[in-house]
Scaffold this motif. Structure first.
Motif, PDB file in Angstrom:
ATOM      1  N   PRO A  41      -1.837   0.447  -3.646  1.00 18.53           N
ATOM      2  CA  PRO A  41      -1.903  -1.009  -3.859  1.00 18.53           C
ATOM      3  C   PRO A  41      -2.746  -1.374  -5.073  1.00 18.53           C
ATOM      4  CG  PRO A  41      -2.292  -0.447  -1.556  1.00 18.53           C
ATOM      5  CD  PRO A  41      -2.341   0.845  -2.322  1.00 18.53           C
ATOM      6  N   ALA A  42      -2.621  -2.622  -5.494  1.00 23.17           N
ATOM      7  CA  ALA A  42      -3.325  -3.087  -6.691  1.00 23.17           C
ATOM      8  C   ALA A  42      -4.836  -2.928  -6.565  1.00 23.17           C
ATOM      9  CB  ALA A  42      -2.969  -4.542  -6.965  1.00 23.17           C
ATOM     10  N   GLY A  43      -5.364  -3.069  -5.362  1.00 24.83           N
ATOM     11  CA  GLY A  43      -6.802  -2.945  -5.163  1.00 24.83           C
ATOM     12  C   GLY A  43      -7.319  -1.525  -5.202  1.00 24.83           C
ATOM     13  N   GLY A  44      -6.406  -0.552  -5.224  1.00 27.34           N
ATOM     14  CA  GLY A  44      -6.829   0.844  -5.313  1.00 27.34           C
ATOM     15  C   GLY A  44      -7.060   1.529  -3.990  1.00 27.34           C
ATOM     16  N   HIS A  45      -6.780   0.814  -2.883  1.00 24.86           N
ATOM     17  CA  HIS A  45      -6.983   1.407  -1.563  1.00 24.86           C
ATOM     18  C   HIS A  45      -5.850   0.998  -0.623  1.00 24.86           C
ATOM     19  CE1 HIS A  45     -11.023   2.971  -2.312  1.00 24.86           C
ATOM     20  NE2 HIS A  45     -11.248   1.857  -3.007  1.00 24.86           N
TER      21      HIS A  45
END
Length: 234
Positions: A41-45
């Motif tokens: 995901p865009a948030g990295g998690h």
């Protein structure tokens, strides 16, 4: 048996191997098997609750990835880090874990004294340790070596091996394979509208069934002979 395939590949859309396996899954025509490509995901998690909802609903989890720098791609390790935490990991015990691993090198290069220096079993050992820690039953891995250089005949064999890997029970027997073939032939006979093809497929299914029945008869005869011989010895 419900199965979930998690594909971890840095360039999945450009992979001929993954495209082939996706088509093989479609031709299996099973509503009990789902496939999902892991995308960070865009948030990295990853969201552990969302991810593990799918995992906990199945009996068999299959991790599908290329051997990447002698390990799994980073996105799979990130998925482990984000998702395999309490209380989810405690609920995984008893499920099956399959590994479908593709390599760019030929199989004979892996092993002690060979060019790569280590066997694939040794390189995949961290995943085996993870399976033990989580209480998962690890299945023998399905290794796909140099897919791009395989012949059409090898691809046809891979299609069958892959579908059986996803659908047959752990430690399957020859009888399980025969039953699988009969079901596949009957299913395809029911799907086609060509009378000639229907007849051929039905005939093949009948031949498999006849051979399977004959094999059962031979097993019974051998068991009877063994009982008689053991009785004579007594």
């Amino acid at each position: 048996m419900k199965t979930l395939i998690l594909v971890a590949h840095p360039t999945e859309q450009d992979s001929g191997t993954q495209a082939f396996l996706a088509q093989a899954l479609e031709s299996a025509n099973s509503s009990e098997i789902n496939r999902r490509v892991l995308t960070l995901p865009a948030g990295g998690h990853f969201n552990a609750q969302q991810e593990m909802q799918d995992v906990l609903a199945v009996d068999r989890l299959v991790l599908q990835f290329p051997l990447y720098w002698y390990s799994a791609p980073a996105v799979l390790h990130q998925w482990f880090e984000d998702c395999l935490l309490s209380p989810y990991k405690e609920k995984l015990a008893g499920k099956e874990l399959g590994l479908v691993v593709s390599t760019g090198r030929p199989s004979h290069e892996f092993g002690l004294g060979q060019r790569q220096g280590y066997s694939l079993s040794e390189l995949l050992r961290p995943l085996a340790a993870l399976a033990i820690d989580l209480g998962l039953q690890l299945l023998p891995p399905l290794v796909i070596a140099q897919f791009a250089y395989q012949t059409d005949q090898q691809h046809q064999q891979l299609l069958v091996d892959y579908q059986q890997y996803l659908q047959l029970p752990a430690g399957y027997s020859f009888a399980d394979q025969e039953k699988w073939w009969i079901e596949q032939l009957e299913q395809r006979a029911a799907q086609t509208t060509d009378p000639k093809k229907q007849q051929i497929l039905a005939l093949l299914a009948d031949q498999f069934g006849t051979r399977s029945d004959r094999l059962d008869d031979l097993k019974d005869e051998l068991a009877l002979i063994k009982q008689v011989e053991e009785g004579d010895e007594l």
